[in-house]
Design a protein around this motif. Structure first.
Motif, PDB file in Angstrom:
ATOM      1  N   LYS A 152      23.329  34.713  14.718  1.00  0.00           N
ATOM      2  CA  LYS A 152      22.549  34.035  13.679  1.00  0.00           C
ATOM      3  C   LYS A 152      21.070  34.036  14.038  1.00  0.00           C
ATOM      4  N   LEU A 153      20.241  33.932  13.010  1.00  0.00           N
ATOM      5  CA  LEU A 153      18.795  33.905  13.232  1.00  0.00           C
ATOM      6  C   LEU A 153      18.425  32.713  14.126  1.00  0.00           C
ATOM      7  N   SER A 154      19.091  31.581  13.885  1.00  0.00           N
ATOM      8  CA  SER A 154      18.775  30.382  14.664  1.00  0.00           C
ATOM      9  C   SER A 154      19.064  30.624  16.145  1.00  0.00           C
ATOM     10  N   GLU A 155      20.108  31.420  16.445  1.00  0.00           N
ATOM     11  CA  GLU A 155      20.431  31.715  17.846  1.00  0.00           C
ATOM     12  C   GLU A 155      19.328  32.566  18.468  1.00  0.00           C
ATOM     13  N   LYS A 156      18.871  33.553  17.689  1.00  0.00           N
ATOM     14  CA  LYS A 156      17.824  34.429  18.217  1.00  0.00           C
ATOM     15  C   LYS A 156      16.577  33.612  18.534  1.00  0.00           C
TER      16      LYS A 156
END
Ligand code: SF4
Length: 438
Positions: free
Chosen positions: A362-366
């Motif tokens: 997910k973008l949030s993880e990146k």
């Protein structure tokens, strides 16, 4: 009795290793687990029980048998599994396997334990991370213990793998860790306990297709009613209890003790035969550490492998008696190969490895990864910190306690090795990933 009082019986003259010889010759053999060295018993009593088990299993004539001395953490009197094993009969120690866990031990202590093992003639050592502890203390990664074992030429190294994973990234992390150890010349491996024959064959196929060879022991469990009740109440790594299996277990619990034991012996007989047919070199049996039980179990294992000797016999037995009371996950969860449990070998018309699914990074993880700082134990891979975020500080591969869905043993986070493999897949960087676990 203390560590210093140990009467280590040194045997420098003759360094035979019958366990190693047996598995390298491909003879099917048995290890009976003893976990008696817990905190409950005085050391003298532990040694007595170990020797009783040793006498019983070494007298079994159908197979080559030994004791697997499990490392449950130190006895209050300060003795480790290695130190207890050094009290077993001098002329039988080379038939056993001794576990060495990293709990509460730094590298210096690991080296001391290995020196004791070597000097006492306990040559077969299995490296494990050990359970999570509260509060977390000093610990040494099983990968580091493995390397220390490999530095001592007289030792024969065992490693562990948990093949009962139903998540693609957790499964590949386990397979890759095992591959890394075999490439580094591990002597043998032991699987995490599980009731999924399909996963045992998948592991065999993975190793065959990669031309990786090491003798493998499948870890099986002989159950008491108490242990079965615990399994129904609390998750056991490697064993998922679905509706059918739960029903079977509840039925068995309603039987008299005699019939309950008969049901467990039948299960063991079928599982043992399956392991033999699927190419395992032996069985490590948990739950049979009483001499009489060990002898009875060896008898039914012998019956099982004598009566089911071909893949066709095994398939018939699997479909008529086993499949129903196993995890039976094939249609429900991720499997690496198709047509598993349909034919013995994967060579003709090779199985199609499953498409690995979208790793869903997910973008949030990146974003979180960009801002997460390095810390003392940092091992950043695909920007995933595999040591700082691992409660066991493992740097060389996942532990066996990872849950079947890829969650950490502590149940509160994703296993960092799963995350690393997920990110590597997203970045098309899976090739040769195991080299980072060497
Ligand atoms: S993060 Fe993975 S390797 Fe580390 S303790 Fe948890 S399950 Fe084991």
């Amino acid at each position: 009795m203390s560590s210093n009082d140990l009467q280590l019986e040194m045997n420098f003259s003759e360094k035979q290793n019958r366990f190693r010889k047996t598995v390298e010759k491909g003879e099917f053999s048995l290890l009976f687990e003893s976990a008696v060295q817990g905190p409950q018993l005085p050391a003298k009593e532990v040694v007595k029980q170990l020797k009783n088990l040793e006498d019983a299993v070494c007298a079994i004539d159908k197979f080559s048998c030994g004791v697997a001395v499990i490392d449950k953490g130190e006895n209050p009197e300060g003795l480790s599994a290695v130190e207890f094993a050094a009290q077993m009969s001098e002329d039988l120690r080379d038939r056993h396997a001794v576990y060495l866990s990293g709990i509460n031990r730094d590298e210096k202590e690991i080296c001391r334990q290995l020196a004791i093992a070597e000097n006492s003639g306990n040559f077969n050592i299995v490296a494990v991370s050990g359970d999570l502890t509260t509060p977390p203390g000093v610990r040494t990664d099983s990968g580091v213990i493995f390397k220390k074992i490999m530095e001592r030429k007289s030792l024969f190294s065992g490693v562990t793998v948990n093949p009962c994973q139903y998540d693609p990234w957790a499964l590949m992390a386990q397979y890759s860790k095992l591959a890394a150890r075999i490439i580094s010349d591990a002597g043998f491996f032991v699987t995490q306990m599980g009731w999924d024959t399909l996963k045992l064959q998948s592991l065999s196929w993975y190793l065959l297709l990669r031309n990786l060879y090491a003798p493998g022991f499948a870890r099986l469990l002989f159950l008491t009613p108490e242990r079965m009740k615990q399994m129904l109440e609390k998750e056991t790594p490697g064993i998922i209890i679905g509706r059918e299996l739960r029903k079977t277990m509840e039925n068995e619990l309603s039987l008299s003790r005699k019939l309950f034991d008969v049901a467990q012996l039948c299960r063991l007989k079928r599982q043992a035969a399956a392991c033999r047919v699927l190419g395992f070199s032996g069985i490590q049996l948990c739950g049979a550490d009483q001499p009489a039980v060990a002898k009875e179990c060896a008898g039914v294992i012998w019956e099982g492998i004598s009566s089911i000797s071909s893949f066709e016999d095994f398939l018939e037995c699997y479909h008529s008696e086993m499949a129903e009371s196993e995890v039976n996950s094939f249609h429900l969860k991720f499997q690496l190969f198709d047509r598993v449990l349909k034919r013995p070998y994967p060579f003709d018309n090779p199985p199609q490895p499953a498409e690995l699914p979208d790793p869903e990074v997910k973008l949030s993880e990146k974003i979180a990864l960009i801002f997460s700082g390095k810390d003392e134990f940092s091992h950043r891979r695909q920007n995933v910190c595999t040591a700082g975020k691992c409660p066991k500080h493992n740097t060389l591969g996942p532990c066996g306690g990872v849950r079947h869905d890829g969650r950490c043993e502590n149940g509160t986070q994703e296993c960092v090795y799963r995350k690393w493999f997920r990110f590597a897949a997203a970045n098309d960087a899976m090739t040769g990933i195991e080299k980072e676990m060497i």
